[in-house]
Design a protein around this motif. Structure first.
Motif, PDB file in Angstrom:
ATOM      1  N   GLY A  64     -18.564  -3.332   1.411  1.00 31.74           N
ATOM      2  CA  GLY A  64     -19.025  -4.519   0.723  1.00 31.74           C
ATOM      3  C   GLY A  64     -20.510  -4.760   0.924  1.00 31.74           C
ATOM      4  N   VAL A  65     -21.160  -5.352  -0.068  1.00 29.35           N
ATOM      5  CA  VAL A  65     -22.568  -5.717   0.030  1.00 29.35           C
ATOM      6  C   VAL A  65     -22.678  -7.230  -0.109  1.00 29.35           C
ATOM      7  CG1 VAL A  65     -23.387  -3.516  -0.855  1.00 29.35           C
ATOM      8  CG2 VAL A  65     -22.948  -5.382  -2.456  1.00 29.35           C
ATOM      9  N   SER A  66     -23.830  -7.771   0.241  1.00 24.18           N
ATOM     10  CA  SER A  66     -24.036  -9.207   0.170  1.00 24.18           C
ATOM     11  C   SER A  66     -24.063  -9.670  -1.285  1.00 24.18           C
ATOM     12  CB  SER A  66     -25.352  -9.576   0.855  1.00 24.18           C
ATOM     13  OG  SER A  66     -26.451  -9.056   0.115  1.00 24.18           O
ATOM     14  N   LYS A  67     -23.824 -10.948  -1.480  1.00 22.98           N
ATOM     15  CA  LYS A  67     -23.863 -11.517  -2.830  1.00 22.98           C
ATOM     16  C   LYS A  67     -25.258 -11.385  -3.433  1.00 22.98           C
ATOM     17  CE  LYS A  67     -19.595 -12.924  -3.272  1.00 22.98           C
ATOM     18  NZ  LYS A  67     -18.709 -12.344  -4.327  1.00 22.98           N
ATOM     19  N   SER A  68     -26.288 -11.496  -2.593  1.00 18.07           N
ATOM     20  CA  SER A  68     -27.647 -11.385  -3.112  1.00 18.07           C
ATOM     21  C   SER A  68     -27.941  -9.970  -3.589  1.00 18.07           C
ATOM     22  CB  SER A  68     -28.658 -11.809  -2.051  1.00 18.07           C
ATOM     23  OG  SER A  68     -28.546 -11.018  -0.882  1.00 18.07           O
ATOM     24  N   THR A  69     -27.445  -8.962  -2.834  1.00 18.98           N
ATOM     25  CA  THR A  69     -27.627  -7.575  -3.270  1.00 18.98           C
ATOM     26  C   THR A  69     -26.874  -7.321  -4.558  1.00 18.98           C
ATOM     27  OG1 THR A  69     -27.959  -6.747  -1.015  1.00 18.98           O
ATOM     28  CG2 THR A  69     -27.221  -5.161  -2.656  1.00 18.98           C
ATOM     29  N   GLU A  70     -25.655  -7.831  -4.645  1.00 15.76           N
ATOM     30  CA  GLU A  70     -24.867  -7.666  -5.873  1.00 15.76           C
ATOM     31  C   GLU A  70     -25.588  -8.290  -7.056  1.00 15.76           C
ATOM     32  OE1 GLU A  70     -20.500  -8.987  -7.675  1.00 15.76           O
ATOM     33  OE2 GLU A  70     -20.887  -9.135  -5.509  1.00 15.76           O
ATOM     34  N   ALA A  71     -26.162  -9.465  -6.848  1.00 12.18           N
ATOM     35  CA  ALA A  71     -26.886 -10.135  -7.930  1.00 12.18           C
ATOM     36  C   ALA A  71     -28.123  -9.339  -8.341  1.00 12.18           C
ATOM     37  CB  ALA A  71     -27.273 -11.550  -7.491  1.00 12.18           C
ATOM     38  N   GLU A  72     -28.825  -8.764  -7.365  1.00 12.79           N
ATOM     39  CA  GLU A  72     -30.004  -7.950  -7.660  1.00 12.79           C
ATOM     40  C   GLU A  72     -29.634  -6.732  -8.508  1.00 12.79           C
ATOM     41  OE1 GLU A  72     -33.232  -8.018  -6.973  1.00 12.79           O
ATOM     42  OE2 GLU A  72     -33.426  -9.778  -5.696  1.00 12.79           O
ATOM     43  N   VAL A  73     -28.531  -6.091  -8.165  1.00 13.67           N
ATOM     44  CA  VAL A  73     -28.098  -4.899  -8.908  1.00 13.67           C
ATOM     45  C   VAL A  73     -27.730  -5.276 -10.331  1.00 13.67           C
ATOM     46  CG1 VAL A  73     -26.376  -3.072  -9.034  1.00 13.67           C
ATOM     47  CG2 VAL A  73     -27.329  -3.713  -6.815  1.00 13.67           C
ATOM     48  N   LYS A  74     -27.001  -6.351 -10.498  1.00 17.15           N
ATOM     49  CA  LYS A  74     -26.604  -6.778 -11.840  1.00 17.15           C
ATOM     50  C   LYS A  74     -27.836  -7.146 -12.677  1.00 17.15           C
ATOM     51  CE  LYS A  74     -21.909  -8.342 -10.740  1.00 17.15           C
ATOM     52  NZ  LYS A  74     -20.988  -9.499 -10.650  1.00 17.15           N
ATOM     53  N   ALA A  75     -28.812  -7.782 -12.038  1.00 16.73           N
ATOM     54  CA  ALA A  75     -30.032  -8.153 -12.753  1.00 16.73           C
ATOM     55  C   ALA A  75     -30.819  -6.914 -13.170  1.00 16.73           C
ATOM     56  CB  ALA A  75     -30.893  -9.057 -11.869  1.00 16.73           C
ATOM     57  N   ALA A  76     -30.853  -5.899 -12.299  1.00 13.33           N
ATOM     58  CA  ALA A  76     -31.566  -4.661 -12.630  1.00 13.33           C
ATOM     59  C   ALA A  76     -30.904  -3.943 -13.794  1.00 13.33           C
ATOM     60  CB  ALA A  76     -31.614  -3.752 -11.403  1.00 13.33           C
ATOM     61  N   ILE A  77     -29.574  -3.971 -13.855  1.00 11.01           N
ATOM     62  CA  ILE A  77     -28.861  -3.372 -14.991  1.00 11.01           C
ATOM     63  C   ILE A  77     -29.177  -4.144 -16.270  1.00 11.01           C
ATOM     64  CG2 ILE A  77     -26.580  -2.989 -16.000  1.00 11.01           C
ATOM     65  CD1 ILE A  77     -25.555  -2.390 -13.163  1.00 11.01           C
ATOM     66  N   ALA A  78     -29.139  -5.467 -16.176  1.00  7.05           N
ATOM     67  CA  ALA A  78     -29.406  -6.293 -17.358  1.00  7.05           C
ATOM     68  C   ALA A  78     -30.824  -6.083 -17.872  1.00  7.05           C
ATOM     69  CB  ALA A  78     -29.182  -7.766 -17.012  1.00  7.05           C
ATOM     70  N   ASP A  79     -31.763  -5.845 -16.958  1.00 13.24           N
ATOM     71  CA  ASP A  79     -33.161  -5.641 -17.347  1.00 13.24           C
ATOM     72  C   ASP A  79     -33.456  -4.215 -17.791  1.00 13.24           C
ATOM     73  OD1 ASP A  79     -33.627  -8.254 -16.732  1.00 13.24           O
ATOM     74  OD2 ASP A  79     -34.588  -7.869 -14.792  1.00 13.24           O
ATOM     75  N   GLY A  80     -32.452  -3.331 -17.681  1.00  9.19           N
ATOM     76  CA  GLY A  80     -32.649  -1.942 -18.082  1.00  9.19           C
ATOM     77  C   GLY A  80     -33.399  -1.106 -17.062  1.00  9.19           C
ATOM     78  N   GLU A  81     -33.493  -1.593 -15.817  1.00 11.32           N
ATOM     79  CA  GLU A  81     -34.195  -0.843 -14.781  1.00 11.32           C
ATOM     80  C   GLU A  81     -33.376   0.328 -14.258  1.00 11.32           C
ATOM     81  OE1 GLU A  81     -35.464  -3.440 -11.706  1.00 11.32           O
ATOM     82  OE2 GLU A  81     -36.308  -4.917 -13.080  1.00 11.32           O
ATOM     83  N   ILE A  82     -32.058   0.174 -14.276  1.00 15.03           N
ATOM     84  CA  ILE A  82     -31.151   1.244 -13.885  1.00 15.03           C
ATOM     85  C   ILE A  82     -30.034   1.312 -14.927  1.00 15.03           C
ATOM     86  CG2 ILE A  82     -31.633   1.013 -11.423  1.00 15.03           C
ATOM     87  CD1 ILE A  82     -28.967  -0.467 -11.124  1.00 15.03           C
ATOM     88  N   PRO A  83     -29.322   2.446 -15.008  1.00 11.15           N
ATOM     89  CA  PRO A  83     -28.213   2.538 -15.970  1.00 11.15           C
ATOM     90  C   PRO A  83     -27.123   1.526 -15.647  1.00 11.15           C
ATOM     91  CG  PRO A  83     -28.798   4.695 -15.070  1.00 11.15           C
ATOM     92  CD  PRO A  83     -29.503   3.680 -14.238  1.00 11.15           C
ATOM     93  N   GLY A  84     -26.369   1.164 -16.649  1.00 10.99           N
ATOM     94  CA  GLY A  84     -25.230   0.285 -16.444  1.00 10.99           C
ATOM     95  C   GLY A  84     -24.113   0.990 -15.688  1.00 10.99           C
ATOM     96  N   GLN A  85     -23.108   0.245 -15.325  1.00  6.34           N
ATOM     97  CA  GLN A  85     -21.999   0.808 -14.565  1.00  6.34           C
ATOM     98  C   GLN A  85     -21.384   1.990 -15.313  1.00  6.34           C
ATOM     99  OE1 GLN A  85     -19.435  -2.170 -12.898  1.00  6.34           O
ATOM    100  NE2 GLN A  85     -17.717  -0.762 -12.639  1.00  6.34           N
ATOM    101  N   ASP A  86     -21.415   3.169 -14.679  1.00  2.00           N
ATOM    102  CA  ASP A  86     -20.880   4.426 -15.219  1.00  2.00           C
ATOM    103  C   ASP A  86     -21.622   4.919 -16.464  1.00  2.00           C
ATOM    104  OD1 ASP A  86     -18.952   4.835 -13.270  1.00  2.00           O
ATOM    105  OD2 ASP A  86     -17.417   3.704 -14.354  1.00  2.00           O
ATOM    106  N   GLU A  87     -22.720   4.295 -16.827  1.00  2.00           N
ATOM    107  CA  GLU A  87     -23.489   4.733 -17.985  1.00  2.00           C
ATOM    108  C   GLU A  87     -24.244   6.028 -17.668  1.00  2.00           C
ATOM    109  OE1 GLU A  87     -26.907   3.002 -21.036  1.00  2.00           O
ATOM    110  OE2 GLU A  87     -26.571   2.045 -19.092  1.00  2.00           O
TER     111      GLU A  87
END
Length: 500
Positions: free
Chosen positions: A48-71
């Motif tokens: 498990g990761v912290s809620k803040s890390t999870e939020a950072e990852v989701k934000a990076a996906i939304a911003d197109g900084e990293i591929p989406g889940q399994d993309e």
């Protein structure tokens, strides 16, 4: 699918600074738990990761900084031809070997054979249930070899897990007859001290020698006593594989006392694995050379006498290398690429906080002649695309792409994907292509992605820990000459002379 022509760069850092600093401190100071490489006997469990890390990852996906889940994303010189998901063997996918039109895929639950006559549509020929991590796999002629590095109740394919403290427990090498690819037959088993994490073939006409790498002895293990500072050498007669047996245990790190003479690790060298054996060995039979990645040490040795390998040189990197994991020669045998498996294949190390020199490749030139040859460090290489803090990513298994006059590799990086890179200039390596998937999940740190990525007869084949078997096509003027090179057999840790 997104096609990216330029390497992605971060506009923000993934993960809060405190969490990143904590991870770095743990990787630098942790003891054996961090140093133990590769996933265990069962399926990799997410952390498990912290809620803040999870939020950072989701934000990076939304911003197109990293591929989406399994993309899936890749450079414009790589095409993803096909993925074949796991089938009867649900365990962790591990290494690959090749022979003729067949690919052999290791899995912690056994192995799978593919017919790759049509790389766009591989067909399953056989699936063999034979549990025992990590089932490192190789082939030679009509023989297939599997490494077992988990304590089992016996040597059969129906064994169960059993503590290494039990004298009756078994670990070692298994040998199969693959004369009929549709029906492999188990023909021999050889127990080896501390099991067989990986193995390397030194094939001859009448016999096949196996260099068995294993480590982590304990006074509580009857069959794995310290010091364990060498390798087991097994001789397998081709015409009588049932007579396979250990013929020697050469000591590679001689030293007095219970710990042998390898790298002492922490606390002398904080964050560095104590050397208690080798993780992987690559041989170059045409040059009678071998390179060993041995936990806290990198070694170069002669194999003129395959039963008695002789160490020529030994190096350490107690600043940036935590665990010497694997090795690759260039074709001219004047360079070796060593990989550092920082975090043991269980940490997110491809980020800005860890930096470009840890969890990376180390490029060494081989200078001098004969037994006076030395390994001289030139530079590090690490993929230039930062990964999320939920993605296990580190340098892992790769192979040469055979281009005359060039030193080019394809390499697996777990969830960092597959990287194609050029180290013709030892001091200035550069990536020239890549393929990867987005995070498996945004909620946990997960072990997934390519375990091995190898070039064979015009295509790149990748064994993804979680997703299955991938085939990639590389089209690039720098690598296209390699398509003319055809091999009848490839075990990457037994490097061929591609142009002989």
């Amino acid at each position: 699918m997104i096609l990216l022509k330029e390497s992605r760069t971060r506009r923000r850092r993934l993960g809060v600074a405190a969490a990143a600093a904590g991870l770095l401190a743990a990787l630098l100071t942790a003891g054996p738990a961090v140093a133990t490489p590769d996933p265990g006997d069962g399926p990799p469990a997410g952390k498990g990761v912290s809620k803040s890390t999870e939020a950072e990852v989701k934000a990076a996906i939304a911003d197109g900084e990293i591929p989406g889940q399994d993309e899936i994303v890749h450079s414009d010189n790589i095409e993803h031809l096909v993925n074949i998901p796991k089938d009867a063997l649900p365990g962790t996918n591990s290494d690959l070997a090749f022979q003729g039109r067949y690919a052999f895929s290791g899995n912690y639950d056994g192995f799978r054979i593919f017919d790759i006559s049509n790389p766009k549509a591989p067909k399953t020929v056989a699936q063999v249930l034979c549990p025992g991590s990590q089932n490192d796999i190789s082939v030679s002629g009509n023989l297939l070899f599997l490494s077992t590095d988990s304590s089992r109740s016996d040597s059969s394919c129906s064994s169960t897990t059993q503590p290494a403290t039990e004298k009756s427990s078994w670990e070692g090498m298994k040998v199969f007859d693959i004369s009929d690819k549709t029906n492999p037959k188990y023909v021999a088993a050889v127990e080896t001290a501390c099991g067989s994490h990986t193995h390397t073939l030194v094939p001859e006409r009448r016999n096949v020698y196996l260099y068995v790498s294993s480590y982590s002895p304990s006074a509580t293990y009857p069959d794995c006593q310290p010091p364990h500072d060498g390798i087991s050498v097994i001789k397998v007669p081709r015409n009588a594989p049932e007579k396979a047996a250990v013929v020697d245990f050469p000591v590679l790190f001689p030293g007095e006392g219970p710990d042998g003479g390898g790298n002492p690790g922490s606390p002398t060298n904080p964050g560095v694995s104590k050397t208690t054996g080798c993780h992987d060995i690559t041989v170059l039979p045409s040059k009678d050379l071998a390179a060993g990645a041995c936990m806290g040490d990198g070694i170069l040795f002669s194999i003129k006498d395959p039963e008695n390998p002789k160490v020529i040189d030994r190096v350490q990197d107690n600043v940036n290398f935590a665990f010497w994991h694997s090795a690759t020669f260039n074709q001219n045998a004047n360079k070796v690429v060593f990989t550092d498996e920082l975090g043991g294949g269980g940490a997110a190390t491809c980020n800005a906080e860890i930096g470009p020199n840890r969890g990376a490749d180390g490029i060494y030139d081989i200078v001098g002649k004969g037994d006076k040859r030395k390994l001289v460090f030139r530079s590090y290489f690490k993929i230039p695309r930062h990964q999320a803090d939920v993605e296990v990513c580190v340098a892992h298994n790769g192979s040469l792409i055979p281009v005359k006059g060039k030193d080019i590799m394809v390499q697996a990086w777990y969830q960092g994907g597959v990287s194609v890179w050029d180290f013709t200039n030892s001091s200035r390596p550069k990536e020239i292509g890549y393929f990867e998937r987005g995070p498996v999940t945004t909620e946990r740190l997960t072990t997934a992605g390519p375990w091995s990525a190898y070039y064979y007869n015009g295509y790149i084949y990748s064994n993804d820990i979680a997703k299955g078997f991938d085939v990639l096509k590389l089209s690039d003027r720098r690598t296209d000459p390699a398509k003319k090179v055809r091999l009848g057999e490839l075990n990457v840790q037994t490097q061929p002379d591609y142009f002989d």
